[in-house]
Design a protein around this motif. Structure first.
Motif, short mmCIF file in Angstrom:
data_model
loop_
_atom_site.label_atom_id
_atom_site.label_comp_id
_atom_site.label_asym_id
_atom_site.label_seq_id
_atom_site.Cartn_x
_atom_site.Cartn_y
_atom_site.Cartn_z
N GLU A 28 0.85 -1.19 0.00
CA GLU A 28 0.00 0.00 0.00
C GLU A 28 0.88 1.25 0.00
OE1 GLU A 28 -2.71 2.48 -0.51
OE2 GLU A 28 -3.31 0.38 -0.37
N ASN A 48 -3.74 4.67 -4.64
CA ASN A 48 -5.20 4.59 -4.81
C ASN A 48 -5.92 5.72 -4.06
OD1 ASN A 48 -5.14 2.32 -6.44
ND2 ASN A 48 -5.23 0.90 -4.73
N HIS A 49 -5.36 6.11 -2.94
CA HIS A 49 -5.98 7.18 -2.15
C HIS A 49 -5.93 8.50 -2.90
CE1 HIS A 49 -7.11 9.62 1.29
NE2 HIS A 49 -6.02 10.36 1.08
N GLU A 59 -8.42 8.49 -5.74
CA GLU A 59 -9.80 8.71 -5.27
C GLU A 59 -10.03 10.18 -4.93
OE1 GLU A 59 -13.69 7.79 -4.33
OE2 GLU A 59 -12.16 6.59 -5.36
N LYS A 84 -0.44 -5.91 -9.86
CA LYS A 84 -0.66 -4.52 -9.44
C LYS A 84 -0.94 -3.63 -10.64
CE LYS A 84 1.71 -2.98 -5.92
NZ LYS A 84 0.75 -2.48 -4.91
N GLU A 108 -4.54 -4.10 -11.68
CA GLU A 108 -5.46 -3.44 -10.75
C GLU A 108 -5.43 -1.93 -10.93
OE1 GLU A 108 -6.02 -2.86 -5.90
OE2 GLU A 108 -4.60 -4.33 -6.69
N ASP A 109 -4.26 -1.35 -11.05
CA ASP A 109 -4.13 0.10 -11.24
C ASP A 109 -4.76 0.54 -12.55
OD1 ASP A 109 -2.76 0.24 -8.85
OD2 ASP A 109 -0.77 0.23 -9.77
N THR A 148 -8.49 0.75 -12.20
CA THR A 148 -8.84 1.94 -11.39
C THR A 148 -8.76 3.21 -12.23
OG1 THR A 148 -8.00 0.88 -9.38
CG2 THR A 148 -8.28 3.27 -9.34
#
Length: 675
Positions: free
Chosen positions: A498, A502-503, A506, A560, A563-564, A567
């Motif tokens: 982490e 992602n934060h 968002e 990863k 996933e990225d 997103t």
């Protein structure tokens, strides 16, 4: 009768023989009696002259005693009129001493010679309201001897106090107030003015003129009138617009008619000019009090202005409004009313400037959610339209003030934004986006405002250029902030579970979705710029990660990336909608390349990458191939050969890989790329 024949009787400054012609004596005594108002006493004195000496002496003694009592009565009445229950004890004592001194001066004369004291005559003139005659007598006394100046000043003070008492009675409408005393007040003021001009014409010392007591009479009268008029104004406690309208209605129906009713009395007395001036001064002062209140709003100021304008236009004939009289009176009324209107208009424009500035500051406060375009435009519209209902001229002035305040606000806002951007520690992404949105709102509001207020071409060009420059500054700062935050979070993104990437994605999504001007050009350009920053920094971080990952690490990196990528696709589709399909997607191309199982398939996948990203260099491809697990030395060499054979065949404006620096890989001990 022989003893009486040798006696003489002194009247004024002349001595007449009693044994002479009786008609000469009576004529002389009648003349003085007419001047002093003591006809009855002189008549009695003439009859007593024919009495025996002893009887005549006793009679004169009785008359002198009577005169003393009368002088005391005069002084007492003057004190009562002046004090009126309001003077302080010291002032009352001073006046008592003054009356006592006058009495002493009056009785120190040679009663035996029958002289009528000048001070007593003056006091009777004052008591009878013959102020003009008293002025002349005091002036004569003033130049009669060395000690006369002090006496005359005391008499002037007593005269002034009785005149103001008479004016007060006239203002209060007391029964029994005659016109003659009030006319005498006006004549006394004219006398004072004439005497002052004579003094100045004779090059009299200025100090003597400035300290001469009658020199203050006009000011004292104005103060007396103004105090009375101010006391007649209905009490008003500011609450709302309705209460203000009711108060102005009371002024129009009660206060002004009352002053007008009394103006006729002052007009006949020759005091109308001073009376009207005090009326205007009192009204102007009161209206200023209404508008100077710090809580006075634009609408309340407009109510006062409209009322003043109505009073000016009504021409209903009061001493406060224009009327068809002499040219001098008309000019005075018009000038005074115009002055009141101009002062009220000045306050109205000041309140307009204050309210517009405050409304703009609240609407565009940094850190707050931006307001709507319509709310900003309404700030100006409601004021210009309200002024339009009053007059076209006022509307133009209000429009000009609104435009000036808007320009002033833009300058201060620009300085505030610059200070905000220079704060240590970069401001948040959302705050920068709000500033950009404010710029969009300001530009839109300004365009609508130019139709409402008819801004000049120069003003329009100045504001638009100003807003575009501010947008550029904020946009540059915003993109720098995004780049810094993305770079920081991607530093160890492929080494940690982490990293915060992602934060921040968002946070960007929520900020963009909250942006109220999504249909503007700046919004789409901003999204595309942020997309390029994220993709560039992501590929940079991916290609500069460890060049010797284990098989397990390679699998985790690929997972990863997948996933990225999902997103990022979701975020930009939500923010841009269908337009997101046109965005460059090198991450997808890299995934397809490293997820292809055989070498031939990888060669085929490489071709569209080279076409879309012609700035891809060999070290970039080599770093990508390092991520693919189970790639043989022969397959790597074939792919590199395919790269050299096809690179540079197509041209495009994309420069994604041009700024990505990757260190060339060192060969292993065996001379291959696999170890």
């Amino acid at each position: 009768m022989s003893s009486l024949g040798n006696s003489s009787h002194r009247v004024g400054t002349h001595v007449f023989s009693v044994s002479g012609s009786a008609w000469i004596m009576r004529k002389t005594m009648y003349s003085w009696g007419t001047f002093t108002g003591r006809d009855k006493w002189e008549k009695g004195a003439g009859e007593n002259a024919r009495m025996l000496p002893k009887a005549g002496h006793e009679e004169r003694k009785k008359l002198e005693t009577k005169r003393k009592r009368k002088l005391k009565t005069v002084a007492g009445k003057l004190l009562k009129a002046v004090a009126n229950g309001k003077e302080i004890a010291a002032k009352k004592a001073e006046n008592e001493n003054m009356a006592g001194n006058l009495l002493k001066m009056g009785t120190n004369r040679k009663e035996a010679e029958g002289e009528t004291p000048a001070e007593e005559t003056i006091c009777e003139f004052i008591e009878q309201g013959k102020f003009f005659q008293a002025c002349n007598c005091i002036s004569d006394l003033e130049h009669s001897g060395s000690d006369a100046v002090g006496k005359s000043e005391s008499l002037y003070m007593l005269l002034a106090e009785r005149m103001w008492a008479m004016v007060g009675e006239a203002l209060r409408g007391s029964d029994g107030v005659l016109l003659e005393p009030l006319q005498s007040v006006g004549e006394s003021l004219e006398w004072e003015k004439q005497k002052e001009e004579e003094w100045l014409g004779r090059d009299q010392e200025m100090e003597s003129v400035s300290t001469w007591h009658p020199n203050f009479w006009k000011k004292d009268l104005e103060e007396k009138l103004t105090q009375y008029m101010a006391a007649q104004i209905p009490r008003f406690v500011p609450t709302d617009e309705a209460a203000l309208k009711q108060h102005l209605s009371q002024l129009e129906t009660t206060f002004l008619p009352n002053l007008e009713h009394k103006s006729g009395f002052f007009r006949e007395a020759g005091l109308l000019v001073t009376y009207a001036q005090c009326c205007h001064a009192s009204l102007s002062s009161h209206l200023s009090t209404l508008t100077d209140n710090k809580h006075c709003t634009f609408s309340q100021c407009l109510v006062v202005y409209e009322w003043c304008l109505k009073m000016y236009k009504s021409g209903s004939g009061t001493c406060l409004r224009p009327r068809q009289t002499s040219q001098h009176s008309l000019a005075l009324d018009v000038q005074s009313l115009v002055w009141i209107i101009l002062k009220t208009e000045e306050k109205l424009l000041a309140v307009t400037r204050k309210e517009v500035g405050k409304a703009l500051e609240e609407a565009f406060e940094i850190g707050k959610t931006p307001c709507a375009d319509a709310a900003v435009v309404q700030i100006f519209r409601e004021k210009t339209e309200a002024a339009q209902h009053i007059s076209e001229s006022l509307s133009k002035k209000v429009e000009a003030v609104c435009l000036e305040e808007c320009l002033s606000f833009l300058q201060s806002y620009k300085n505030e934004v610059r200070n905000f951007l220079q704060i240590d520690g970069c401001p948040g992404i959302s705050s920068s986006l709000r500033i950009l949105e404010n710029c969009c709102i300001l530009r839109t509001a300004w365009c609508q405002l130019t139709y409402i207020c008819s801004a000049s071409t120069g003003q329009d060009a100045k504001v638009k250029g100003f807003l575009y420059r501010m947008e550029d500054e904020v946009t540059e700062h915003f993109l720098q902030t995004v780049t810094s935050k993305i770079k920081e979070t991607l530093k160890d993104h492929f080494k940690k579970c982490e990293s915060g990437f992602n934060h921040i994605l968002e946070s960007l999504k929520q900020s963009f979705l909250a942006f109220g001007k999504k249909k503007t050009d700046i919004y789409e350009a901003l999204i595309k710029s942020v997309n390029i920053i994220i993709i560039t920094e992501y590929v940079q971080a991916l290609l500069t990660t460890s060049r010797k990952p284990s098989s397990e690490q390679r699998k985790r990196i690929v997972s990863k990336i997948e996933e990225d990528h999902r997103t990022l696709q979701t975020i930009f589709k939500e923010c841009l909608g269908p337009a997101a399909g046109a965005l460059k997607d090198p991450i997808k191309a890299i995934l397809e390349l490293i997820q292809t199982s055989d070498a031939e398939g990888m060669k085929i996948a490489l071709l569209p990458i080279l076409k879309e990203f012609p700035d891809l260099r060999e070290e970039h491809l080599s770093a990508v191939l390092d991520i693919k697990y189970s790639l043989s030395r022969e397959d790597r060499a074939a792919l590199l050969k395919a790269f050299h054979d096809n690179c540079g065949e197509t041209e495009t404006e994309s420069l994604l890989f041009a700024d990505i620096e990757v260190k060339p890989r060192k060969y292993g001990l065996c001379g291959c790329f696999c170890c």
